[in-house]
Design an enzyme around this catalytic site. Sequence first.
Site, PDB file in Angstrom:
ATOM      1  N   GLY A 134       0.818  -1.196   0.000  1.00 29.72           N
ATOM      2  CA  GLY A 134       0.000   0.000   0.000  1.00 29.72           C
ATOM      3  C   GLY A 134       0.860   1.257   0.000  1.00 29.72           C
ATOM      4  N   CYS A 135       0.266   2.381  -0.408  1.00 24.87           N
ATOM      5  CA  CYS A 135       1.016   3.638  -0.504  1.00 24.87           C
ATOM      6  C   CYS A 135       1.464   4.118   0.872  1.00 24.87           C
ATOM      7  CB  CYS A 135       0.177   4.694  -1.215  1.00 24.87           C
ATOM      8  SG  CYS A 135      -1.468   4.965  -0.508  1.00 24.87           S
ATOM      9  N   TYR A 136       0.527   4.243   1.796  1.00 29.53           N
ATOM     10  CA  TYR A 136       0.894   4.633   3.154  1.00 29.53           C
ATOM     11  C   TYR A 136       1.851   3.610   3.763  1.00 29.53           C
ATOM     12  CZ  TYR A 136      -2.534   8.401   4.212  1.00 29.53           C
ATOM     13  OH  TYR A 136      -3.238   9.578   4.292  1.00 29.53           O
ATOM     14  N   ALA A 137       1.590   2.332   3.497  1.00 26.92           N
ATOM     15  CA  ALA A 137       2.412   1.273   4.084  1.00 26.92           C
ATOM     16  C   ALA A 137       3.856   1.354   3.603  1.00 26.92           C
ATOM     17  CB  ALA A 137       1.824  -0.094   3.754  1.00 26.92           C
TER      18      ALA A 137
END
Length: 317
Positions: A134-137
């Site tokens: 994921g992007c945030y991850a």
Amino acid sequence: MNAPLRIGLLGARGFVGAELLKLVARHPCLELGFVSSREWAGQPLSAQLPEVDLRGRFENLDPKAAAGAGVDIVVLAMPNGAAAPFVAEIDAKAPGTLVVDLSADYRFDDGWYYGLPELTRGRYAGQRRISNPGCYATAMQLLVGPWVGELDGPVQCFGVSGYSGAGTTPSDKNNPDTLRDNLIPYTLVNHIHEREVSRQLGHPVEFMPHVAPHFRGLTITANLRLREVVDLDTVRARYASRYVDEPLIALQDGAPWVSRIAGRHGVQIGGWTLSADGRRLVVVATLDNLLKGAATQAVQNINLAAGWAETEGILNG
């Protein structure tokens, strides 16, 4: 040079799909096999993506048609929960196809390679099923990763993303009128990226996401409690040592600004600040959620699997 590998994209209507098509168009080793979008089926690619120099039309391929399309690579850029029928058909009919899934569907599946190259490329052993983080991850792991094993308690991460991260289905989180002069918090406990990062790092991370009025790019501010006292020279050296050979990671003393990362392929990390006792560290990262948070990282993973330079078609396109 060997013949280009043929790539198919499922879920081209979204913002990430458009970024992927731009990257494929300029990649010297990739050739477009198909582009599938239920909403845009039958339209020329140029009608929806005039900035991308690609011929052909959007198709609407079901799982059987996608598995039988004869491509070397399939990228799944669909909403969470949609990948399984396509993966099942490819497993049955074309198991040698490289599959890169951009959703969260296989990020918790140990049978898939979790592709955050800067941290996990050493685990790649020829797997043909790759789950894109994921992007945030991605931002959280790059911030926290260098300190795993030296943390005292959970890490807190405050996140703010542009509204492209909420996708194209209308909602308050991607409505510019609702977002104007506003900041919307959501899923403040047990967010899927919180679980993803905690699992990958083997350490609890507490994540509080928000969406802001800008279109693209995200910021993570991470609060880390450390077991031992450190100074800023040690902090700088830790990040420099970990990321010294990473062309997509830039380190800086000042806190990075999201406006300076939008439209760029990498990650900026900095703003490191210590408490008076030297055991509380705050660090900031920014990245473009559509690029390093999705499309750029997918191309990195394709390059890794194909044995090409990891930045092929990214930094030299």
